[in-house]
Write a protein that holds these residues in place. Structure first.
Motif, short mmCIF file in Angstrom:
data_model
loop_
_atom_site.label_atom_id
_atom_site.label_comp_id
_atom_site.label_asym_id
_atom_site.label_seq_id
_atom_site.Cartn_x
_atom_site.Cartn_y
_atom_site.Cartn_z
N HIS A 7 29.90 7.88 -5.45
CA HIS A 7 28.67 7.88 -6.23
C HIS A 7 28.93 7.34 -7.64
CE1 HIS A 7 24.67 9.07 -7.40
NE2 HIS A 7 25.13 9.82 -8.39
N ASP A 36 20.00 6.30 2.00
CA ASP A 36 20.31 7.68 2.39
C ASP A 36 21.61 7.80 3.16
OD1 ASP A 36 18.04 8.61 1.17
OD2 ASP A 36 16.84 8.73 3.00
N LYS A 39 24.80 9.02 1.46
CA LYS A 39 24.92 10.41 0.98
C LYS A 39 26.12 11.12 1.61
CE LYS A 39 20.02 11.08 -0.13
NZ LYS A 39 18.77 11.81 0.21
N ASN A 42 28.99 10.07 -0.73
CA ASN A 42 28.79 10.02 -2.19
C ASN A 42 29.73 10.96 -2.95
OD1 ASN A 42 26.97 7.99 -2.66
ND2 ASN A 42 25.16 9.30 -2.50
#
Length: 397
Positions: A7, A36, A39, A42
């Motif tokens: 991230h 998405d 994620k 991340n």
């Protein structure tokens, strides 16, 4: 020490990358790096992410989105990883081996369609877009700014991205010595507003005859007449978008997806949303016997029309086609103040006006013929016909 998670790497890369892109591309570019599916990695240190991890991300995107989105997400992520290794190897901890080069996705770009709609088909499309605004129960009718933009793109042959940002204060009077352009206006776009690709854009000026201006101003007035944008949305402070234009064309062809309806079959353990009642939509292109096409195809029709009249050069100038590689765009031309563009000889205003006069007259004449054609019986009661006393005096109806 090594501190960047995936991230954090994404954030740092976007801080570097986004300022180098044209403003209108930035949000789209960022979207593909923040899908998405990412994620799941991340929170992991970038140095600990493996090929198996990103392949699982890729496979999830394949399930969720179109092939082009998968291609963009993988390609941009690989660029990000290479940047992290090259510029911030210490903070990112990414290895020399660059394992991400083995992260692939087999993507075949769809072949570009080569449709060249007839002038009659273009005119019929414009007429039904204006005539039939309510295309399904429970949906908003097509907004005047959107219908006006459809007409404007067809009348001028401009790319939708640049054309949507046309402002009223960017319509200038021609030079006084251009006496044959009385009643015309010169629409101007900056280099930033024009499509430029990797080579960068260049400023563009387009003479618009009074007959076309009358059409554009009519739809602007129907949308309220108080917006600085020539093609305002429901909020007069904003212009309509390319997606609104595309949606309008899809709706006319009965192709709009019901977003409340499940688009994919249930996957094991991941049932999709419950289907909603399907809205009934007619394919008006089929009912009016119009060959399917896109707004971009108009540019091909205009080119052929003017080329047949030995004005191929005018078509290229009107459409803002790039000059040949090897010819450099003079800095003066790229940087010309927008208010001076129509005085710049390189803009070929007289040549463009020749082509615009012929094209606009031909298209509006075709529209007048199409309005006299009878409405198919099947549609007379199914779709209310848009009427407006104020507009009926303009000659568009």
């Amino acid at each position: 020490g090594i501190t960047w998670t995936w991230h954090a790497l994404t954030n740092k890369f976007l801080e570097h990358k986004l300022p180098t892109l044209k403003p209108r591309y930035r949000k789209q570019y960022e979207r593909y790096l923040r899908l998405d599916a990412f994620k799941s990695i991340n929170g992991k240190l970038a140095s600990e992410v493996t090929l198996a991890d990103v392949e699982r991300v890729r496979d999830q995107i394949i399930e969720d989105l179109a092939p082009s989105a998968v291609h963009r997400a993988v390609s941009q992520s690989k660029i990000m990883l290479t940047w992290g290794r090259t510029v911030h190897s210490g903070r990112s901890g990414l290895p020399e081996g660059r394992w991400w080069n083995d992260w692939t996705y087999a993507y075949t770009k769809p072949k570009e369609r080569e449709n060249t709609p007839s002038i009659a088909d273009i005119a019929r499309t414009l007429v039904i877009a204006d005539r039939h605004r309510n295309l399904a129960k429970g949906e908003h009718e097509t907004y005047p700014g959107t219908v006006g933009a459809l007409w404007g793109v067809a009348l001028t042959g401009q790319r939708t991205g640049a054309f949507m940002v046309l402002r009223q204060d960017r319509l200038f009077d021609p030079e006084k010595r251009m006496k044959n352009l009385k009643g015309w206006k010169i629409a101007n776009w900056t280099a930033e507003e024009m499509k430029g690709g990797r080579h960068g854009g260049r400023a563009h000026a387009l003479p618009i005859p009074p007959e076309a201006l009358k059409v554009l101003k009519t739809f602007h007035g129907e949308a309220g007449g108080n917006s600085p944008w020539m093609f305002p949305g429901r909020d007069p402070g904003k212009h309509i978008t390319q997606s609104a234009l595309n949606l309008a064309m899809y709706r006319l062809q009965g192709r709009v997806f019901d977003h409340t309806k499940k688009q994919k079959p249930d996957r094991p353990g991941k049932p999709g949303p419950k289907p909603a009642a399907k809205r009934q939509r007619e394919n008006l292109f089929k009912e009016y016997k119009i060959q399917p096409s896109t707004l971009h195809d108009v540019r091909r029709t205009m080119t052929g029309f003017l080329d047949e009249r030995r004005l191929g050069g005018a078509a290229s100038a009107i459409l803002g086609h790039r000059i040949h590689d090897g010819e450099k765009i003079p800095t003066k031309e790229r940087m010309a103040p927008v208010t001076q563009l129509h005085y710049n000889h390189s803009q070929k205003i007289k040549l463009k006006a020749q082509g615009m006069r012929l094209w606009v007259n031909a298209l509006l004449a075709a529209c007048a013929r199409e309005r006299r054609r009878p409405i198919p019986d099947k549609l007379k009661n199914a779709y209310p016909i848009a009427t407006n006393k104020k507009r009926s005096r303009t000659g568009i109806q």
